[in-house]
Structures are given as C-alpha cells and as structure tokens.
Design an enzyme around this catalytic site. Structure first.
Site, mmCIF file in Angstrom:
data_model
loop_
_atom_site.group_PDB
_atom_site.id
_atom_site.type_symbol
_atom_site.label_atom_id
_atom_site.label_comp_id
_atom_site.label_asym_id
_atom_site.label_seq_id
_atom_site.Cartn_x
_atom_site.Cartn_y
_atom_site.Cartn_z
ATOM 1 C CB SER A 132 113.501 81.696 -3.741
ATOM 2 O OG SER A 132 114.629 80.839 -3.809
ATOM 3 C CG ASP A 188 115.164 79.474 4.265
ATOM 4 O OD1 ASP A 188 116.127 79.179 3.518
ATOM 5 O OD2 ASP A 188 114.059 79.858 3.828
ATOM 6 C CG HIS A 219 116.116 80.773 0.468
ATOM 7 N ND1 HIS A 219 115.113 79.957 0.928
ATOM 8 C CD2 HIS A 219 115.982 80.803 -0.887
ATOM 9 C CE1 HIS A 219 114.387 79.532 -0.097
ATOM 10 N NE2 HIS A 219 114.893 80.014 -1.207
#
Ligand SMILES: *[C@@H]1O[C@H](CO)[C@@H](O)[C@H](O)[C@H]1NC(C)=O
Length: 349
Positions: free
Chosen positions: A34, A324, A327
């Site tokens: 990610s 978040d 991340h």
C-alpha cells in the site's frame, strides 16, 4: 565577435543541457504494497480498498484513486522529481495502456507482502504475481517500442520495491502459522531470501537500476500504538527493533548482490531514521500530530473504516504525519520522497 562568442556559448550550453533535461531514468517501475499502490486493488476482489472519500481529497481534482493517502504517494513524487510525470498509474487500471506505462507503472497491491501467506490474508495480489504482471508488461512494451528500444528503456528504468511491513504486522505477529514455523530472525531471513530472488529475476529480465526500501519504524504506526495502550500508547519497541535489524540484514544482502551481479546498481532506501526523526520532532517539519492519524479518531481507522461521514476527521492533513492509522499523509510522502531523491537515489539522476 561578441555576438559570435555569445552564440557559441548558447550552443555549448544547449549541448551540455539538452541531455540532462531528458530524464536519465525514463520510467519508474514499482512493486510492493500500500505504500506504493496507486489503485491496483480497485480492480480485484478484496476488502482492502481506498477508492472512496475522504481518501484522495487532496489529490488532483480531489479524486480518490485507491492510493492509501489524502493525496499522492512517495513514488509519485519520485517520478515527478526525476522529471518524468507527476503520478504513476496502476497497471490494472483500465484507463491506462502501454503508452502510459512506458513512462512508469505500479504493480503494487495494498496488503501484500514478500510472503505468499501475507497476501492470502486479505486476498490481495501476491508478490510473485507482481512479477508475472511485469513479464506481461515487458512483452507489451516490446510490442509497442520494438525489442531494442524496449530493452534499452528497461535497463535505464528505475525498478523500485517497497514492501515488508505487512509480513510482520498483518501476518507474523497476528497469525499463529509463521510464528510457530520461524523465529523472528529466521523469518527476516526468509523474507530477505524472497527479496533477493525477486531482484535476481529482475536482473535476468534486464533491469539494472534497482531501489529497495527497508522497513520504517513500524512500531510507531498509530494502529500499533493503539494496541500498546497499557504503555501509554508509546511506539512498540519490539517492532521498531525488528525493523532496524531487518534493514541491517537487507543491506548486507544488497551489498553482496551488487558485487555479484555485473552491471547492476541496487540501492537501499532507508526511511527508518528520517521517519523516526519526524515522529520525535513533528513541529520541525510543520506537523502538529505524530501519534494519531487525521482520519476518524486517528487511532484505528483505515480502508472502509476511514469514512467520509466520520465527523472527527481532521480538516488539514498537512498537520499530521499519518493520514489513516496505517499510512502516512501526502505531506509525509513528499518529505520522504524528497529525502530519498536527494540521498540514495542521487546515483540514478
Ligand atoms: C509463492 O507461490 C508461488 C505460486 O504458487 C510459488 O511459485 C512460490 O514458490 C511461492 N513462494 C514461496 C517462497 O514459497
């Protein structure tokens, strides 16, 4: 005479400047998780997605793309700094084709890891499958540019790998299988073995410029801090130590491979110290919050839990190191990319 001299100077200037304005690296080709997935997970059947608001609210046009960020990710900024393009598209995104991918593409998938068992957890793209897609990409590129041009482009392109966090935080420390099979030290070796095989495969396929990230201080991710509430939500030192040790081992392997594989240049991208410096001195970088994330309460929300209706989401993500609970914010991504471009990646510019 004076005019002649000026013209000569201008001509000399053009001769010197022309080659440097066309990029030394014609494309950035990305593999990983990610941290560098621009939206491949949008096209697969997994719950791990981020192609909805408030993700992307600071991206071009305020568009959610599947990047796990309020805006761009580090590889977008690296591509931009290399003078290529401001954002790297996802290989599986049907809006793009080989003409776009020729100047940069990402095969990354949020939630994946070196270990096949990691990608299985949330049904995301396994690391080996990223290599399959890369082979397919190479054959499309040969069709598009012709064999010689494609081979040249591939040898000059930067192949960047950013992966590994999920193997520890989503897999080893959560599920019983790997931790009963491997000590944490042996597990690091197992993962680095996979990394090494992957780079060897890239080399066989013609890659010569490679960058691989180590692990960041993964014990300081807000989600991990939340699980450490009995210790006042401090960073989990055990995880940070795993990351530091992993980076040392990885560096050793990369040094050996650089000696062994003729003509390759592999650099390790070490973000550990920089990220920890940001966490310890957030105000020095213009941040106001290093512990909790912008989205929602900032303690646990990510993916579908990071919801546009959550009234607690912060208004200015630039004040937060984390977007978040797992991340970094766009601003953090920029700082990291800028740091890497000026340090380890300098050799490719
Ligand atoms: C992961 O799975 C692929 C496909 O089944 C297999 O080829 C590969 O050897 C596996 N990797 C490891 C390290 O077991």
């Amino acid at each position: 005479m004076a005019i002649k001299a000026v013209l000569l100077l201008v001509f000399a200037y053009l001769l010197v400047e022309m080659p440097t304005t066309s990029a030394m690296v014609p494309a950035v080709i990305v593999f990983g998780d990610s941290t560098v997935d621009p939206g491949n997970n949008n096209q697969i059947s997994t719950v791990l997605k981020s192609n909805f608001a408030p993700y992307g609210r600071d991206y071009f046009g305020g568009q959610p793309t599947g990047r796990f960020s309020n805006g761009r990710i580090a590889t977008d900024f690296i591509s931009e700094a290399f003078g290529i393009k401001p954002a790297i598209p996802a290989y599986l995104d049907p809006k793009y084709d080989i003409r776009d991918f020729a100047t940069g593409v990402s095969f990354a998938s949020a939630g994946t890891g070196y270990d096949n068992a990691t990608s299985d957890i949330l049904s995301v793209i396994p690391f080996w499958k990223e290599m399959e897609y890369y082979r397919e990409y190479q054959s499309k590129l040969r069709g598009y540019l012709g064999n010689d041009k494609a081979s040249h482009l591939l040898s000059e392109s930067l192949h960047l790998l950013s992966i590994g966090t999920n193997d520890f935080l989503e897999n080893y420390y959560i599920l019983p299988t790997r931790s009963s099979q491997y000590s944490v030290d042996k597990y690091k070796d197992f993962l680095i073995g996979i990394a090494s095989n992957f780079i060897r495969e890239l080399y066989k396929l013609g890659a010569r410029k490679v960058a691989i990230t180590g692990l960041a201080p993964i014990g300081c991710l807000p989600l991990e801090r939340t699980t450490n509430i009995i210790h006042g939500s401090a960073c989990i030192e055990e995880y940070n130590n795993v990351a530091k040790d992993f980076n040392v081992k990885l560096q050793g392997t990369i040094t050996e491979m650089n000696q062994e594989l003729g003509g390759i240049q592999i650099v390790t991208l070490n973000t550990y110290d920089k990220v920890l410096e940001m966490i310890h001195n957030p105000t020095r970088f213009g941040f106001e919050n290093a512990e909790k994330a912008c989205c929602g309460t900032g303690y646990f929300e990510m993916s579908y839990l990071c919801d546009r209706r959550n009234p607690l989401t912060c208004s200015d993500a630039n004040k937060y190191i984390f977007w978040d609970a797992f991340h970094p914010s766009e601003k953090t991504n920029f700082i990291i990319a800028d740091y890497l471009v000026k340090t380890a990646l300098v050799v490719f510019r």
